[in-house]
Every structure is written in C-alpha cells, then in structure tokens.
Design an enzyme around this catalytic site. Structure first.
Site, PDB file in Angstrom:
ATOM      1  N   ASP A 159       7.202 -13.751  14.222  1.00 58.45           N
ATOM      2  CA  ASP A 159       6.389 -13.757  15.432  1.00 58.45           C
ATOM      3  C   ASP A 159       5.318 -12.693  15.257  1.00 58.45           C
ATOM      4  O   ASP A 159       5.529 -11.716  14.534  1.00 58.45           O
ATOM      5  CB  ASP A 159       7.216 -13.383  16.675  1.00 58.45           C
ATOM      6  CG  ASP A 159       7.492 -11.893  16.732  1.00 58.45           C
ATOM      7  OD1 ASP A 159       8.392 -11.430  16.013  1.00 58.45           O
ATOM      8  OD2 ASP A 159       6.780 -11.168  17.453  1.00 58.45           O
ATOM      9  N   CYS A 191     -10.025 -28.096   9.372  1.00 58.61           N
ATOM     10  CA  CYS A 191      -9.111 -27.961  10.501  1.00 58.61           C
ATOM     11  C   CYS A 191      -9.289 -29.111  11.491  1.00 58.61           C
ATOM     12  O   CYS A 191     -10.408 -29.422  11.886  1.00 58.61           O
ATOM     13  CB  CYS A 191      -9.363 -26.620  11.189  1.00 58.61           C
ATOM     14  SG  CYS A 191      -8.378 -26.398  12.675  1.00 58.61           S
ATOM     15  N   CYS A 247     -12.546 -27.162  16.343  1.00 60.22           N
ATOM     16  CA  CYS A 247     -13.297 -27.524  15.130  1.00 60.22           C
ATOM     17  C   CYS A 247     -13.831 -28.956  15.181  1.00 60.22           C
ATOM     18  O   CYS A 247     -14.839 -29.255  14.557  1.00 60.22           O
ATOM     19  CB  CYS A 247     -12.422 -27.329  13.901  1.00 60.22           C
ATOM     20  SG  CYS A 247     -12.090 -25.586  13.575  1.00 60.22           S
TER      21      CYS A 247
HETATM   22 ZN   LIG Z   1      -9.850 -25.390  14.102  1.00 59.07          ZN
END
Ligand SMILES: [Zn+2]
Length: 388
Positions: free
Chosen positions: A270, A308, A313
């Site tokens: 984490d 991505c 994006c």
């Molecule tokens: Zn992205």
C-alpha cells in the site's frame, strides 16, 4: 505454519528465477489476487476520487486507517452503517492499519506506555487512548476483512537499543491484539519490526510468527532508510516469513519499489504515492515519471501515456492536463489520480501475469530501469534509448 481458516491462501505460481509469487487469498469479501497494490483510503475515501473508480479499475482491496476513522467520523457512525463497506459503498475487501504508524508519524501528539499510546485528537483536541485492545475493538466496528495488530514503529535510522525496545513492545502488543480479536471472523496480520538490523528482524519475525497470525507484514520501512537498505531488509525478512501465508510490505512504494519487492517475494503493498503525487501533477507512465508542472508539456498533444487505456489518457492531452495542474484546478488531481491508479493496477496485473507465465525475469529486465526514470533530464518524446 499453514494458511488459516479465516484466510484461505493458495500459491498459484512461484517464479524460479526470483522467488516472486502469484497467490490468491480469500477474505470475507472475496478473492484477492497477488501481487496486489492496495490504494489508500485513510479516511474511508481515496484522495480525489471515490470508490467507484477503484471498482471500475478492478482493485480488490482498499486500505483504511483505524486512528483517523476513530477520530472522524467516529465508531458510532460506522456502527450505525454496519461497517465501512456499506458506509463508503465498497463491496470488495478492506484492510485496516491499526494506528501504530501514527504513534510514529505524530510524535508531538503522543505519549507511550506499556499499556497504550495516547494521542491528542486533531479534530477536537481531546486525548484519545489507543491500546492494542482498543485498536482491535475499533477495527471490529469498522468491519475490515484484514485487521493489523497495534505495533510500535520507529524510524529505520534509530539505534539498535531503541529499535530493539520497539520490537519487544510490538511483540507484547501483537499478543494482546490477537487475544482481542477473540471470535471475530476477521483476519489479523502480525507486524515484524526491527529496522535495518538483520539480527533484530530475525528476532522479531521469530516472535511474531510463533504467535500464529493469518498473514505477516513488514513494518518500519520507507521511513528514512536508503532504497538499498530497504531492498536488503525486504529480501531478508521475506525469507523469515512462512511461505504458506501472505506477506505484506507496509507503506511501499514507487512503481520501482513494487517491482523490487515483488522480486524479493512480497505479495501485498500500500502507498499514498499514486494519489498524493497526483495532487502535484506527477504521473507514472510506461516510460517513467512525468511532472506536468514543467513547461515542456505546454504544447504536447499526446496523452500522459500513449499506452494507457484510462479515461484521462483516452480523452485529454498532456498540454490540457498540464494546464489544469498549473491553474490548480481540483479536477487536475482527479484526472491524474485516475491515470496513476490505472498505471499501478496494470503494473501489478502485468507482474502477476508474468509470474504465472514464467516470464517475470523478462519483465524485470525490461522495466527495472524504465520505472525508475523521470523527465527531469530530458523531454519525454521517446524511449530513453532512442534519444541517447
Ligand atoms: Zn492514463
């Protein structure tokens, strides 16, 4: 030592080159596939985005914090809602940190005795006592799938005597935490301390493992040591923990840290980094880290990361998101958080896939340097090799 009835655990594959593992554990809220990154929802909320985003991205565990939830909204609210899952509309697993880290991170607001830690609430200034029993009681009310023992974390640069004292108190508190779990169906992890002293890590691991937990965490890293010290300690400690139970490296880290720790046999992680850095406009990409506050992105039409698939994006240019970052629009942090959380999720999925298919070494060789690079020395217009 074997998997416990509260947390069935299966090893799906072990990479022969490195010892990296793909495993599956089953909590009260379903299967959790490792290696896994658990986004931090300290106050029952991810920073900048709500739990819907975590569900859509396929995250399986969120991490919440006992100390912060105890102060606000308070246990009576969590009790009224039947726990954190219905409260924050999250149907998958939750792991709660015990408040032990706040004993370390809020040193001016704490007094510590054998019995308990005492904090001054940042909400209303009241004194709050946090004993192992109280921490587990609160975690039972929160209703997390995996609880953590209350531990005493000290800086990883502390001297041997201080570190030893902290690990001994951690063991005594671990026993009290385990007893306080009583008949709860929630799983509980022990925490190994010992700083960067190999002999103390060994001592701590032996004591904590002997108590018999559902999984084991390494605490006290990413708090002042060098990257090399962190990796050496991780490598040593992973070997000290039972192979047949989950291993959780607390508070780590950057994409590069995750790759290195998975390589050394850790399963769960984490860190606040993906959403905390999003506040500053810093993004992780398949070619390293980008800082959108820099002027070089002003005219770039390409997305943050052309590889991505995230909703940021697929819609917006670097130029536009960079503009929002510079004008300090809150939505900028939201857009970058969605991207960074997508990046972390995909990175962990790729690591798991590579371990399952026996190609982790290839992934490691390809990514180790890239993940560690950033845009400070060069404009991000192509892979580093092509530019050199
Ligand atoms: Zn992205």
């Amino acid at each position: 030592m074997t998997a416990t009835h509260r947390l069935p655990f299966r090893i799906d594959a072990v990479d022969p080159w490195s010892g990296a593992r793909a495993t599956t554990l089953t909590t009260l809220h379903g299967a959790v596939e490792t290696p896994i990154f658990m986004p931090v929802a300290t106050q029952a909320i991810l920073r900048h985005v709500d739990t819907t985003v975590a569900t859509e991205l396929g995250y399986q565990v969120l991490l919440a914090n006992t100390y912060h939830l105890l102060l606000r909204p308070g246990t009576e609210v969590l009790q009224a809602f039947g726990g954190i899952h219905p409260f924050m509309k999250w149907e998958r697993s939750v792991l709660t940190d015990s408040g032990g880290f706040q004993i370390f991170s809020l040193p001016n607001h704490v007094s510590l005795s054998e019995e308990r830690a005492r904090f001054r609430s940042y909400v209303d200034g009241a004194w709050i006592d946090l004993s192992p029993e109280r921490s587990i009681e609160v975690q039972r009310t929160i209703g997390s799938d995996i609880m953590m023992v209350l531990d005493h974390c000290v800086s990883s640069t502390s001297d041997l005597a201080t570190t030893r004292k902290a690990l001994e108190l951690t063991t005594r508190w671990a026993k009290r935490s385990l007893d306080a779990r009583a008949d709860s169906p929630q799983a509980i992890f022990g925490i190994v301390q010992g700083g960067c002293f190999p002999e103390l890590r060994k001592e701590s691991a032996e004591q904590i493992v002997a108590l018999g937990f559902d999984g084991y965490a390494l605490g006290g890293l990413a708090v002042g040591e060098t990257k090399a010290e962190r990796e050496d300690t991780t490598e040593l400690a992973a070997k000290l923990l039972p192979a047949t139970q989950p291993r959780y490296l607390m508070g780590v880290g950057t994409p590069s840290d995750l790759l290195e720790a998975v390589r050394r046999g850790m399963d769960m992680f984490d860190c606040i980094i993906p959403t905390a850095l999003a506040s500053q406009g810093v993004c992780f990409t398949s070619r390293g880290k980008l800082d959108l506050r820099r002027g070089v992105y002003r005219l770039q039409e390409t997305p943050i990361d052309p590889l991505c698939p995230c909703s940021t994006c697929s819609r917006f240019s670097r130029a536009y998101v960079s503009h929002l970052v510079k004008t300090k629009e809150p939505v900028a942090a939201q857009l970058v958080s969605v991207h960074n959380l997508t990046f972390y999720r995909r990175l962990m999925a790729r690591m798991r896939e590579a371990i399952l298919s026996g190609t982790f070494r290839e992934l490691y060789s390809k990514e180790a340097e890239l993940l560690d690079s950033d845009d400070v020395d060069y404009p991000p217009v192509g892979p580093r090799k092509e530019r050199e």
